[in-house]
Design a protein around this motif. Structure first.
Motif, short mmCIF file in Angstrom:
data_model
loop_
_atom_site.label_atom_id
_atom_site.label_comp_id
_atom_site.label_asym_id
_atom_site.label_seq_id
_atom_site.Cartn_x
_atom_site.Cartn_y
_atom_site.Cartn_z
N GLU A 32 1.16 -4.67 -0.13
CA GLU A 32 2.60 -4.71 -0.35
C GLU A 32 2.90 -4.56 -1.83
O GLU A 32 2.19 -5.11 -2.68
CB GLU A 32 3.13 -6.07 0.15
CG GLU A 32 4.59 -6.29 -0.09
CD GLU A 32 5.03 -7.71 0.25
OE1 GLU A 32 6.21 -8.00 0.07
OE2 GLU A 32 4.18 -8.52 0.69
N VAL A 33 3.96 -3.83 -2.17
CA VAL A 33 4.41 -3.70 -3.55
C VAL A 33 5.76 -4.39 -3.64
O VAL A 33 6.69 -4.07 -2.90
CB VAL A 33 4.54 -2.22 -3.97
CG1 VAL A 33 5.09 -2.11 -5.38
CG2 VAL A 33 3.18 -1.52 -3.87
N GLY A 39 -5.30 -8.25 -11.06
CA GLY A 39 -5.39 -7.07 -11.90
C GLY A 39 -4.17 -7.11 -12.80
O GLY A 39 -3.09 -7.56 -12.39
N PHE A 40 -4.32 -6.68 -14.05
CA PHE A 40 -3.28 -6.87 -15.06
C PHE A 40 -3.07 -5.56 -15.81
O PHE A 40 -4.03 -4.91 -16.22
CB PHE A 40 -3.74 -7.98 -16.02
CG PHE A 40 -3.01 -8.04 -17.32
CD1 PHE A 40 -1.79 -8.68 -17.42
CD2 PHE A 40 -3.54 -7.47 -18.46
CE1 PHE A 40 -1.12 -8.75 -18.62
CE2 PHE A 40 -2.88 -7.53 -19.68
CZ PHE A 40 -1.66 -8.17 -19.75
N ASP A 41 -1.81 -5.16 -15.98
CA ASP A 41 -1.48 -3.99 -16.79
C ASP A 41 -0.03 -4.09 -17.22
O ASP A 41 0.75 -4.83 -16.62
CB ASP A 41 -1.72 -2.70 -16.00
CG ASP A 41 -1.77 -1.46 -16.89
OD1 ASP A 41 -1.91 -1.59 -18.12
OD2 ASP A 41 -1.66 -0.35 -16.34
N THR A 42 0.31 -3.33 -18.24
CA THR A 42 1.69 -3.25 -18.70
C THR A 42 2.06 -1.79 -18.94
O THR A 42 1.18 -0.94 -19.08
CB THR A 42 1.92 -4.04 -20.01
OG1 THR A 42 1.18 -3.41 -21.06
CG2 THR A 42 1.53 -5.48 -19.88
N GLU A 43 3.34 -1.54 -18.99
CA GLU A 43 3.85 -0.21 -19.32
C GLU A 43 4.96 -0.36 -20.35
O GLU A 43 5.80 -1.24 -20.24
CB GLU A 43 4.40 0.49 -18.08
CG GLU A 43 3.41 0.68 -16.96
CD GLU A 43 2.21 1.53 -17.31
OE1 GLU A 43 2.32 2.40 -18.21
OE2 GLU A 43 1.15 1.34 -16.70
N THR A 44 4.90 0.51 -21.36
CA THR A 44 5.89 0.52 -22.43
C THR A 44 6.35 1.96 -22.64
O THR A 44 5.53 2.88 -22.58
CB THR A 44 5.27 -0.02 -23.74
OG1 THR A 44 4.77 -1.33 -23.49
CG2 THR A 44 6.29 -0.07 -24.86
N LYS A 45 7.63 2.14 -22.88
CA LYS A 45 8.14 3.48 -23.16
C LYS A 45 7.43 4.03 -24.39
O LYS A 45 7.34 3.35 -25.42
CB LYS A 45 9.65 3.41 -23.41
CG LYS A 45 10.30 4.74 -23.69
CD LYS A 45 11.79 4.58 -23.88
CE LYS A 45 12.42 5.90 -24.25
NZ LYS A 45 13.87 5.78 -24.43
N PRO A 46 6.91 5.25 -24.32
CA PRO A 46 6.21 5.80 -25.48
C PRO A 46 7.17 6.11 -26.62
O PRO A 46 8.33 6.46 -26.39
CB PRO A 46 5.56 7.08 -24.94
CG PRO A 46 6.34 7.44 -23.73
CD PRO A 46 6.91 6.17 -23.17
N ASP A 75 -5.55 -8.19 -4.13
CA ASP A 75 -5.98 -7.17 -3.18
C ASP A 75 -4.94 -6.89 -2.10
O ASP A 75 -5.01 -5.89 -1.40
CB ASP A 75 -7.32 -7.54 -2.55
CG ASP A 75 -7.27 -8.86 -1.80
OD1 ASP A 75 -6.28 -9.60 -1.93
OD2 ASP A 75 -8.25 -9.17 -1.10
N SER A 76 -3.92 -7.74 -1.99
CA SER A 76 -2.92 -7.55 -0.94
C SER A 76 -1.49 -7.37 -1.43
O SER A 76 -0.65 -6.87 -0.68
CB SER A 76 -2.97 -8.72 0.04
OG SER A 76 -2.68 -9.93 -0.64
N VAL A 77 -1.19 -7.74 -2.66
CA VAL A 77 0.18 -7.63 -3.19
C VAL A 77 0.14 -7.18 -4.65
O VAL A 77 -0.63 -7.72 -5.44
CB VAL A 77 0.94 -8.97 -3.11
CG1 VAL A 77 2.36 -8.81 -3.60
CG2 VAL A 77 0.92 -9.55 -1.72
N ALA A 78 0.99 -6.22 -4.97
CA ALA A 78 1.19 -5.81 -6.36
C ALA A 78 2.61 -6.21 -6.77
O ALA A 78 3.58 -5.82 -6.12
CB ALA A 78 1.00 -4.31 -6.52
N TYR A 79 2.69 -7.01 -7.82
CA TYR A 79 3.98 -7.45 -8.35
C TYR A 79 4.31 -6.57 -9.55
O TYR A 79 3.55 -6.53 -10.52
CB TYR A 79 3.92 -8.91 -8.78
CG TYR A 79 3.57 -9.85 -7.66
CD1 TYR A 79 4.54 -10.31 -6.78
CD2 TYR A 79 2.25 -10.27 -7.47
CE1 TYR A 79 4.21 -11.17 -5.74
CE2 TYR A 79 1.92 -11.13 -6.43
CZ TYR A 79 2.90 -11.57 -5.58
OH TYR A 79 2.57 -12.41 -4.55
N LEU A 80 5.43 -5.87 -9.47
CA LEU A 80 5.91 -5.05 -10.57
C LEU A 80 7.12 -5.76 -11.15
O LEU A 80 8.18 -5.84 -10.51
CB LEU A 80 6.30 -3.66 -10.08
CG LEU A 80 5.21 -2.89 -9.33
CD1 LEU A 80 5.73 -1.53 -8.90
CD2 LEU A 80 3.96 -2.76 -10.17
#
Length: 127
Positions: free
Chosen positions: A16-17, A38-45, A63-68
């Motif tokens: 699930e997302v 799992g950990f990541d970030t996004e930034t406007k270039p 493994d079952s949910v991605a939180y954005l």
């Protein structure tokens, strides 16, 4: 379909997302039993000298949910801070130190339990 298209494997996330765009939605998430993300970030270039943008998106996934988590819409960071400061919760990503530095401009926290897979790969002689 050509041979290249046949040889490509699609990578997908079977879980699930969940898009979080408010303090209320973030407060409703029960992160309590999760021991690894799992950990990541996004930034406007920034394409021009002097341009500087704050981190826009935090991704925490099991493994079952991605939180954005859209950080521009969040002002109450305590649920995230509790995860970030808990050494018993593993947070795994790539280029983690850069992401943490950028996140430190959005809210304060003492990072604990973070692992950078690039560091491990170098230690194991992987390129």
């Amino acid at each position: 379909m050509n041979q290249n298209q046949k040889n490509r494997k699609t990578i997908g996330f079977p879980g699930e997302v969940r898009l979080i765009i408010s303090d209320r939605q973030l407060a409703e998430v029960n992160f309590g039993d999760i021991t690894a993300f799992g950990f990541d970030t996004e930034t406007k270039p920034a394409f021009r000298k002097g341009d500087d943008f704050k981190t826009a998106l935090l991704q925490l996934a099991t493994d079952s949910v991605a939180y954005l988590i859209r950080l521009h819409y969040i002002s109450e960071f305590q649920p995230i801070r509790q995860i970030f400061e808990n050494s018993q919760v593993l947070k795994v990503g790539a280029a983690v130190s850069h992401d943490l530095k950028q996140l430190g401009r959005v809210f304060t926290f003492q990072p604990r339990g973070f692992v950078d897979i690039q560091t491990i790969a170098k230690q194991k002689g992987m390129k």
